[in-house]
Design an enzyme around this catalytic site. Structure first.
Site, PDB file in Angstrom:
ATOM      1  N   GLY A   1       0.764  -1.104   0.096  1.00 49.84           N
ATOM      2  CA  GLY A   1       0.167   0.099  -0.144  1.00 49.84           C
ATOM      3  C   GLY A   1       0.812   1.253  -0.095  1.00 49.84           C
ATOM      4  O   GLY A   1       0.580   2.329   0.574  1.00 49.84           O
TER       5      GLY A   1
ATOM      6  N   SER B   1      -3.187   0.454  14.242  1.00 48.04           N
ATOM      7  CA  SER B   1      -3.907   1.544  14.602  1.00 48.04           C
ATOM      8  C   SER B   1      -4.441   1.778  16.096  1.00 48.04           C
ATOM      9  O   SER B   1      -4.466   0.803  16.759  1.00 48.04           O
ATOM     10  CB  SER B   1      -5.339   1.403  13.872  1.00 48.04           C
ATOM     11  OG  SER B   1      -6.133   2.554  14.133  1.00 48.04           O
TER      12      SER B   1
ATOM     13  N   TYR C   1     -13.034  -3.265  11.876  1.00 48.07           N
ATOM     14  CA  TYR C   1     -11.616  -2.796  11.668  1.00 48.07           C
ATOM     15  C   TYR C   1     -10.747  -2.900  12.983  1.00 48.07           C
ATOM     16  O   TYR C   1      -9.482  -3.079  12.876  1.00 48.07           O
ATOM     17  CB  TYR C   1     -11.803  -1.381  11.208  1.00 48.07           C
ATOM     18  CG  TYR C   1     -10.538  -0.467  11.001  1.00 48.07           C
ATOM     19  CD1 TYR C   1      -9.640  -0.696   9.922  1.00 48.07           C
ATOM     20  CD2 TYR C   1     -10.105   0.304  11.968  1.00 48.07           C
ATOM     21  CE1 TYR C   1      -8.582   0.120   9.607  1.00 48.07           C
ATOM     22  CE2 TYR C   1      -9.079   1.181  11.879  1.00 48.07           C
ATOM     23  CZ  TYR C   1      -8.300   1.113  10.645  1.00 48.07           C
ATOM     24  OH  TYR C   1      -7.119   1.889  10.428  1.00 48.07           O
TER      25      TYR C   1
ATOM     26  N   ALA D   1      -9.568  -6.380  13.682  1.00 46.69           N
ATOM     27  CA  ALA D   1      -8.301  -6.638  12.944  1.00 46.69           C
ATOM     28  C   ALA D   1      -7.000  -6.066  13.294  1.00 46.69           C
ATOM     29  O   ALA D   1      -6.022  -6.686  13.458  1.00 46.69           O
ATOM     30  CB  ALA D   1      -8.590  -6.148  11.486  1.00 46.69           C
TER      31      ALA D   1
ATOM     32  N   ILE E   1      -4.242  10.501  11.533  1.00 47.88           N
ATOM     33  CA  ILE E   1      -3.480  11.009  10.647  1.00 47.88           C
ATOM     34  C   ILE E   1      -3.866  11.388   9.534  1.00 47.88           C
ATOM     35  O   ILE E   1      -4.955  10.712   8.886  1.00 47.88           O
ATOM     36  CB  ILE E   1      -2.390   9.892  10.267  1.00 47.88           C
ATOM     37  CG1 ILE E   1      -1.811   9.082  11.367  1.00 47.88           C
ATOM     38  CG2 ILE E   1      -1.346  10.409   9.460  1.00 47.88           C
ATOM     39  CD1 ILE E   1      -0.754   9.854  12.108  1.00 47.88           C
TER      40      ILE E   1
END
Length: 253
Positions: free
Chosen positions: A14, A144, A158, A161, A191
């Site tokens: 990514g 995260s 999310y 994970a 961010i």
């Protein structure tokens, strides 16, 4: 010891945009040869020119579905073949995909979000590992703040994970320590200048979040790239299994 990466090779998943792009550029500036993967954000000519200007080596870029084992394995082999091995893997692929609370979260969406964020981390780690050089081998997983806090509403899958990536990082760190390969994770908070918040966060929500940050500002991709560079360098050779929080003082653990 310094943060130089001269003679090192790095694969950033990514890597065409946002945090991944900044990490790639910082690594190139430190002397590394870099390869990036992308799916929806293909690196543009500006990215290519910036990497060449920073390090002198043209970057490699591969279109890949990070949830497809066949594509991931081919990418790992191709990059290692071009570079003659690999030193650094940054597992940066991930995304919210779609906000959904438990009542609206069907099994297909649950699986999709876990695949994008967690399976991709496993797959690239699995297929890159045979190419990582002992001593200089580094795996850096981008998790995260949501993995600690549960995230904002609709981030159930999310956040799950990303929390799982913490456990994956710590377990793999123990497994690979005898090979002198380190495994660490980054946990960025808010961010800006990333597809995540451009897509899923409203202006009012951004402002409200920034109000809770003791540093008084949102983070930017360079704020994440700096710690990544340190973890990739010899300065962190005895650091493994850690979670580095990058959130301007918003959260401590």
């Amino acid at each position: 010891m310094t943060t130089t990466l001269t003679g090192r090779t790095a694969l950033i998943t990514g890597g065409g945009v946002g945090i991944g792009r900044s990490i790639a550029q910082h690594f190139a500036e430190a002397g590394a040869r870099v390869a990036v993967t992308y799916r929806t954000h293909e690196p543009d000519s500006t990215f290519h020119d910036a990497i060449v200007a920073a390090g002198g080596h043209p970057p490699l870029a591969f279109a890949v579905d990070a949830t497809d084992p066949t594509q991931v394995r081919a990418t790992a082999d191709n990059v290692a073949g071009e570079f003659g091995g690999l030193d650094i893997l940054v597992n940066n692929v991930g995304g919210l995909v779609q906000r959904a609370g438990l009542a609206d979260l069907d099994l297909d969406l649950w699986h999709t979000i876990l695949q994008v964020n967690l399976d991709s981390t496993f797959l690239f780690s699995h297929y890159v590992l045979p190419h990582l050089r002992p001593g200089t081998g580094r795996i850096i997983n981008v998790a995260s703040l949501a993995g600690h806090t549960g995230g904002h509403p609709g981030a159930l899958a999310y956040a799950t994970a990303k929390a799982a990536i913490f456990g994956f990082t710590r377990s793999l760190a123990k497994e690979l320590a005898p090979q002198h390969i380190t495994v660490n994770a980054l946990a960025p908070g808010f961010i800006e200048a990333t597809p995540f918040h451009d897509t899923f966060t409203t202006a009012s929500s951004k402002a409200a979040t920034i109000d809770t940050i003791p540093a008084g500002r949102a983070g930017n991709p360079d704020d994440v790239a700096g710690p990544a560079l340190w973890l990739a360098s010899d300065l962190s050779a005895y650091v493994t299994g850690t979670i580095t929080d990058i959130n301007g003082g918003q959260y401590f653990h």
